[in-house]
Design a protein around this motif. Sequence first.
Motif, short mmCIF file in Angstrom:
data_model
loop_
_atom_site.label_atom_id
_atom_site.label_comp_id
_atom_site.label_asym_id
_atom_site.label_seq_id
_atom_site.Cartn_x
_atom_site.Cartn_y
_atom_site.Cartn_z
N ARG A 90 0.83 -1.21 0.00
CA ARG A 90 0.00 0.00 0.00
C ARG A 90 0.86 1.26 0.00
N GLU A 93 2.65 1.84 -3.38
CA GLU A 93 1.71 2.19 -4.44
C GLU A 93 1.33 3.67 -4.42
N THR A 94 1.42 4.31 -3.26
CA THR A 94 1.07 5.74 -3.20
C THR A 94 2.08 6.61 -3.93
N LYS A 95 3.32 6.13 -4.02
CA LYS A 95 4.43 6.90 -4.62
C LYS A 95 4.64 8.23 -3.89
N SER A 136 11.49 -0.32 -5.74
CA SER A 136 10.66 0.88 -5.89
C SER A 136 11.42 2.17 -5.63
#
Length: 300
Positions: A90, A93-95, A136
């Motif tokens: 989670r 995914e927000t970056k 990431s």
Amino acid sequence: MFNLPKKIKIIEVGPRDGLQSLNKWVPTKDKINMINLLSDAQFPVIEVSSFAHPDKVPMLKDVEKVLENINRRQGTTYRVLVPNIKGALRAVETKMVDEILGLLTISETYLLKNQNMSIDDAIESASTILKLCEKSGVDFIMALGVAFVCPYEGVLPNEKIFSVVNKLHNKGIRRIYLAASTGMENPLIINHVFKFIKDKWPNIEIGFHVHERFGMATVNMLAALDAGVTFIEGSICGIGGGIVMPKSMGDIGNLPTEDIVNLLNTLNVKTQLNTELVLQTARKISSILNIQCRGYISRY
């Protein structure tokens, strides 16, 4: 006489570790204002929130909204805690996250109660999260909570701490901190443990997350600094620090960041933080949250 470093990094955990244990809801806008004030005070790392399940930590269920709306200061790292792989996914995914904090406790009894994992399961989870972060482009650091004294198991053997550090090191984890979670820790043991880790695994960056209960937090912090830690974690106004304890344990809280800054600046340890600005920040945040500052310096 303590052998203190010339400089130290001070990490601010109030927006996450501080707020999550308050017994009242803090509106999202107040959380954002709090973080913006901490950014303006030029903290190098701010622990913004947690990607825990909303049912487990309802205070921080607005993590995405907070991350979306804070004013980001160049030079400040915005960190979030993740209790497991699902939370890490989670967060990534927000970056919007600079750094992810993984978590386990040295006490297996506490770990089972808090995260429903064994130590080996938690280490495997940390290894997976590290790989996700590397892929990431997000920094990763591992928290080792309840590292010295457990409310259920008592004083933990040093060998248990060293075994967990060794297993994490074998998984490629190079940034960790140990948390004195009960506030009952012995500065002699803290000094010995940190010195051993620094000597045994010199390529590990290690810090200290300190709680207060018996008035020992400051000397525990100095013992850790003497042993070579490179960062200290505190919470503005001394908020939070409450972990799941038997009711007989009483009140346990984080060491107030404003007191940490004041002490280390007085000792000529460079913190890159201004004592007066941090103090004024604490006072503004106490007003926003409608709480009393626990810091000694704020009383004058």
